[in-house]
Design a protein around this motif. Structure first.
Motif, PDB file in Angstrom:
ATOM      1  N   LEU A 123      33.278  13.422  14.315  1.00 14.26           N
ATOM      2  CA  LEU A 123      32.047  12.702  14.024  1.00 14.26           C
ATOM      3  C   LEU A 123      31.432  13.180  12.713  1.00 14.26           C
ATOM      4  CD1 LEU A 123      29.986  10.629  15.241  1.00 14.26           C
ATOM      5  CD2 LEU A 123      28.743  12.620  16.091  1.00 14.26           C
ATOM      6  N   VAL A 124      31.084  12.223  11.863  1.00 17.96           N
ATOM      7  CA  VAL A 124      30.358  12.491  10.628  1.00 17.96           C
ATOM      8  C   VAL A 124      29.002  11.823  10.751  1.00 17.96           C
ATOM      9  CG1 VAL A 124      30.289  12.109   8.119  1.00 17.96           C
ATOM     10  CG2 VAL A 124      32.465  12.609   9.249  1.00 17.96           C
ATOM     11  N   SER A 125      27.932  12.554  10.440  1.00 17.84           N
ATOM     12  CA  SER A 125      26.576  12.012  10.472  1.00 17.84           C
ATOM     13  C   SER A 125      25.905  12.306   9.145  1.00 17.84           C
ATOM     14  CB  SER A 125      25.765  12.641  11.606  1.00 17.84           C
ATOM     15  OG  SER A 125      26.321  12.310  12.858  1.00 17.84           O
ATOM     16  N   VAL A 126      25.260  11.278   8.583  1.00 14.09           N
ATOM     17  CA  VAL A 126      24.606  11.397   7.285  1.00 14.09           C
ATOM     18  C   VAL A 126      23.149  11.001   7.435  1.00 14.09           C
ATOM     19  CG1 VAL A 126      24.653  10.691   4.862  1.00 14.09           C
ATOM     20  CG2 VAL A 126      26.798  10.768   6.167  1.00 14.09           C
ATOM     21  N   VAL A 127      22.253  11.913   7.115  1.00  9.86           N
ATOM     22  CA  VAL A 127      20.817  11.647   7.142  1.00  9.86           C
ATOM     23  C   VAL A 127      20.353  11.527   5.693  1.00  9.86           C
ATOM     24  CG1 VAL A 127      18.556  12.545   7.790  1.00  9.86           C
ATOM     25  CG2 VAL A 127      20.510  12.899   9.300  1.00  9.86           C
ATOM     26  N   GLY A 128      19.572  10.494   5.413  1.00  7.48           N
ATOM     27  CA  GLY A 128      19.039  10.319   4.070  1.00  7.48           C
ATOM     28  C   GLY A 128      19.764   9.271   3.252  1.00  7.48           C
ATOM     29  N   ALA A 129      20.682   8.549   3.877  1.00  6.43           N
ATOM     30  CA  ALA A 129      21.387   7.459   3.205  1.00  6.43           C
ATOM     31  C   ALA A 129      21.183   6.194   4.034  1.00  6.43           C
ATOM     32  CB  ALA A 129      22.872   7.758   3.081  1.00  6.43           C
ATOM     33  N   ALA A 130      21.143   5.064   3.367  1.00  3.61           N
ATOM     34  CA  ALA A 130      20.910   3.814   4.075  1.00  3.61           C
ATOM     35  C   ALA A 130      22.104   2.869   4.020  1.00  3.61           C
ATOM     36  CB  ALA A 130      19.682   3.108   3.498  1.00  3.61           C
ATOM     37  N   ASP A 131      23.044   3.099   3.129  1.00  2.28           N
ATOM     38  CA  ASP A 131      24.143   2.168   2.901  1.00  2.28           C
ATOM     39  C   ASP A 131      25.433   2.673   3.552  1.00  2.28           C
ATOM     40  OD1 ASP A 131      26.033   0.382   1.957  1.00  2.28           O
ATOM     41  OD2 ASP A 131      25.385   0.511  -0.133  1.00  2.28           O
ATOM     42  N   PHE A 132      25.732   2.146   4.739  1.00  2.00           N
ATOM     43  CA  PHE A 132      26.908   2.559   5.495  1.00  2.00           C
ATOM     44  C   PHE A 132      28.192   2.315   4.708  1.00  2.00           C
ATOM     45  CE2 PHE A 132      29.878   1.403   9.180  1.00  2.00           C
ATOM     46  CZ  PHE A 132      30.277   2.710   9.395  1.00  2.00           C
ATOM     47  N   SER A 133      28.315   1.180   4.043  1.00  2.00           N
ATOM     48  CA  SER A 133      29.557   0.911   3.315  1.00  2.00           C
ATOM     49  C   SER A 133      29.732   1.848   2.127  1.00  2.00           C
ATOM     50  CB  SER A 133      29.687  -0.549   2.897  1.00  2.00           C
ATOM     51  OG  SER A 133      28.585  -1.034   2.256  1.00  2.00           O
ATOM     52  N   ALA A 134      28.649   2.300   1.496  1.00  2.00           N
ATOM     53  CA  ALA A 134      28.761   3.266   0.396  1.00  2.00           C
ATOM     54  C   ALA A 134      29.262   4.610   0.930  1.00  2.00           C
ATOM     55  CB  ALA A 134      27.424   3.439  -0.304  1.00  2.00           C
ATOM     56  N   VAL A 135      28.750   5.034   2.079  1.00  2.00           N
ATOM     57  CA  VAL A 135      29.188   6.290   2.680  1.00  2.00           C
ATOM     58  C   VAL A 135      30.663   6.185   3.067  1.00  2.00           C
ATOM     59  CG1 VAL A 135      28.876   7.871   4.628  1.00  2.00           C
ATOM     60  CG2 VAL A 135      26.873   6.901   3.480  1.00  2.00           C
ATOM     61  N   ARG A 136      31.054   5.081   3.678  1.00  2.00           N
ATOM     62  CA  ARG A 136      32.466   4.882   4.047  1.00  2.00           C
ATOM     63  C   ARG A 136      33.362   4.909   2.815  1.00  2.00           C
ATOM     64  NH1 ARG A 136      34.243   0.329   6.161  1.00  2.00           N
ATOM     65  NH2 ARG A 136      35.921   1.411   7.228  1.00  2.00           N
ATOM     66  N   SER A 137      32.911   4.323   1.728  1.00  2.00           N
ATOM     67  CA  SER A 137      33.682   4.303   0.489  1.00  2.00           C
ATOM     68  C   SER A 137      33.885   5.713  -0.059  1.00  2.00           C
ATOM     69  CB  SER A 137      32.971   3.414  -0.539  1.00  2.00           C
ATOM     70  OG  SER A 137      33.666   3.414  -1.753  1.00  2.00           O
ATOM     71  N   ILE A 138      32.865   6.534   0.017  1.00  2.00           N
ATOM     72  CA  ILE A 138      32.969   7.925  -0.445  1.00  2.00           C
ATOM     73  C   ILE A 138      33.997   8.680   0.393  1.00  2.00           C
ATOM     74  CG2 ILE A 138      31.724  10.112  -0.606  1.00  2.00           C
ATOM     75  CD1 ILE A 138      29.208   8.370  -1.283  1.00  2.00           C
ATOM     76  N   VAL A 139      33.953   8.502   1.709  1.00  2.00           N
ATOM     77  CA  VAL A 139      34.894   9.182   2.597  1.00  2.00           C
ATOM     78  C   VAL A 139      36.327   8.725   2.299  1.00  2.00           C
ATOM     79  CG1 VAL A 139      35.595   9.513   5.010  1.00  2.00           C
ATOM     80  CG2 VAL A 139      33.165   9.587   4.384  1.00  2.00           C
ATOM     81  N   ALA A 140      36.511   7.436   2.107  1.00  2.00           N
ATOM     82  CA  ALA A 140      37.838   6.905   1.767  1.00  2.00           C
ATOM     83  C   ALA A 140      38.310   7.460   0.427  1.00  2.00           C
ATOM     84  CB  ALA A 140      37.814   5.384   1.752  1.00  2.00           C
ATOM     85  N   GLY A 141      37.406   7.568  -0.527  1.00  2.00           N
ATOM     86  CA  GLY A 141      37.744   8.116  -1.832  1.00  2.00           C
ATOM     87  C   GLY A 141      38.143   9.581  -1.770  1.00  2.00           C
ATOM     88  N   ALA A 142      37.664  10.280  -0.741  1.00  2.00           N
ATOM     89  CA  ALA A 142      38.024  11.685  -0.550  1.00  2.00           C
ATOM     90  C   ALA A 142      39.370  11.828   0.159  1.00  2.00           C
ATOM     91  CB  ALA A 142      36.931  12.400   0.247  1.00  2.00           C
ATOM     92  N   GLY A 143      39.971  10.699   0.549  1.00  2.00           N
ATOM     93  CA  GLY A 143      41.300  10.723   1.148  1.00  2.00           C
ATOM     94  C   GLY A 143      41.338  10.602   2.655  1.00  2.00           C
ATOM     95  N   TYR A 144      40.243  10.191   3.264  1.00  2.00           N
ATOM     96  CA  TYR A 144      40.168  10.078   4.723  1.00  2.00           C
ATOM     97  C   TYR A 144      39.914   8.640   5.132  1.00  2.00           C
ATOM     98  CZ  TYR A 144      40.164  15.080   4.382  1.00  2.00           C
ATOM     99  OH  TYR A 144      40.520  16.364   4.080  1.00  2.00           O
ATOM    100  N   THR A 145      40.068   8.360   6.425  1.00  2.00           N
ATOM    101  CA  THR A 145      39.944   7.000   6.936  1.00  2.00           C
ATOM    102  C   THR A 145      38.720   6.902   7.847  1.00  2.00           C
ATOM    103  OG1 THR A 145      42.347   6.904   6.935  1.00  2.00           O
ATOM    104  CG2 THR A 145      41.181   5.133   8.080  1.00  2.00           C
TER     105      THR A 145
END
Length: 88
Positions: free
Chosen positions: A59-81
Protein backbone atom coordinates in the motif's frame (compact mmCIF):
# COMPACT_ATOMS: atom_id res chain seq x y z
CA UNK A 1 11.42 -2.95 -10.57
CA UNK A 2 13.75 -3.85 -7.74
CA UNK A 3 16.79 -6.03 -8.17
CA UNK A 4 18.11 -5.90 -4.61
CA UNK A 5 17.32 -9.60 -3.94
CA UNK A 6 16.04 -8.85 -0.43
CA UNK A 7 12.45 -9.91 -0.91
CA UNK A 8 10.94 -11.65 2.08
CA UNK A 9 8.06 -14.00 1.42
CA UNK A 10 5.46 -12.36 3.66
CA UNK A 11 1.71 -12.27 3.34
CA UNK A 12 0.13 -8.88 2.80
CA UNK A 13 -1.40 -7.46 5.96
CA UNK A 14 -4.40 -5.20 6.12
CA UNK A 15 -3.31 -1.60 6.41
CA UNK A 16 -5.63 1.37 6.52
CA UNK A 17 -4.96 4.51 4.54
CA UNK A 18 -4.62 7.88 6.29
CA UNK A 19 -7.67 10.17 6.15
CA UNK A 20 -7.72 12.24 2.96
CA UNK A 21 -4.84 10.34 1.34
CA UNK A 22 -4.52 9.08 -2.19
CA UNK A 23 -3.95 5.37 -1.53
CA UNK A 24 -3.42 2.50 -3.93
CA UNK A 25 -1.63 -0.82 -4.21
CA UNK A 26 1.68 -1.43 -5.96
CA UNK A 27 1.91 -5.21 -6.30
CA UNK A 28 5.53 -5.17 -7.51
CA UNK A 29 6.73 -3.20 -4.46
CA UNK A 30 8.38 -6.19 -2.83
CA UNK A 31 10.83 -4.83 -0.24
CA UNK A 32 11.95 -1.80 1.74
CA UNK A 33 14.20 -0.68 -1.10
CA UNK A 34 11.22 -0.60 -3.47
CA UNK A 35 9.16 1.33 -0.91
CA UNK A 36 11.96 3.86 -0.44
CA UNK A 37 12.34 4.35 -4.19
CA UNK A 38 8.61 5.00 -4.61
CA UNK A 39 8.48 7.33 -1.59
CA UNK A 40 11.46 9.36 -2.80
CA UNK A 41 10.15 9.61 -6.37
CA UNK A 42 6.79 10.99 -5.24
CA UNK A 43 8.19 13.37 -2.63
CA UNK A 44 10.84 14.68 -5.06
CA UNK A 45 8.31 15.38 -7.80
CA UNK A 46 5.47 16.59 -5.57
CA UNK A 47 7.12 18.74 -2.88
CA UNK A 48 5.07 19.11 0.29
CA UNK A 49 3.56 15.63 0.11
CA UNK A 50 3.92 13.00 2.81
CA UNK A 51 4.24 9.46 1.47
CA UNK A 52 3.86 6.15 3.26
CA UNK A 53 4.91 3.08 1.27
CA UNK A 54 4.52 -0.31 2.97
CA UNK A 55 5.98 -3.26 1.09
CA UNK A 56 4.28 -5.82 3.35
CA UNK A 57 0.78 -4.61 2.50
CA UNK A 58 1.82 -3.23 -0.92
CA UNK A 59 0.00 0.00 0.00
CA UNK A 60 1.17 3.49 -0.95
CA UNK A 61 -0.56 6.51 0.62
CA UNK A 62 0.09 10.12 -0.37
CA UNK A 63 -1.13 13.05 1.72
CA UNK A 64 -0.99 16.52 0.20
CA UNK A 65 -1.61 15.61 -3.44
CA UNK A 66 -4.90 15.82 -5.28
CA UNK A 67 -4.13 14.30 -8.69
CA UNK A 68 -4.28 10.50 -8.58
CA UNK A 69 -3.15 10.07 -12.19
CA UNK A 70 -0.08 12.29 -11.59
CA UNK A 71 0.91 10.17 -8.59
CA UNK A 72 0.39 6.96 -10.60
CA UNK A 73 2.52 8.39 -13.40
CA UNK A 74 5.37 9.13 -10.99
CA UNK A 75 5.25 5.58 -9.61
CA UNK A 76 5.26 4.13 -13.14
CA UNK A 77 8.18 6.39 -14.04
CA UNK A 78 10.09 4.96 -11.08
CA UNK A 79 9.69 1.49 -12.62
CA UNK A 80 6.71 0.12 -10.69
CA UNK A 81 3.14 -0.80 -11.60
CA UNK A 82 0.59 1.20 -9.59
CA UNK A 83 -2.90 -0.19 -9.24
CA UNK A 84 -5.61 1.50 -11.28
CA UNK A 85 -7.99 1.91 -8.35
CA UNK A 86 -7.82 4.19 -5.34
CA UNK A 87 -8.31 2.57 -1.96
CA UNK A 88 -10.32 4.21 0.75
Amino acid sequence: MCSCQQHPDTAAKATSAPEGAISFRVEDMTCGHCAGTIKKAIEDQLPGTAVTADSASKLVSVVGAADFSAVRSIVAGAGYTPGADRIG
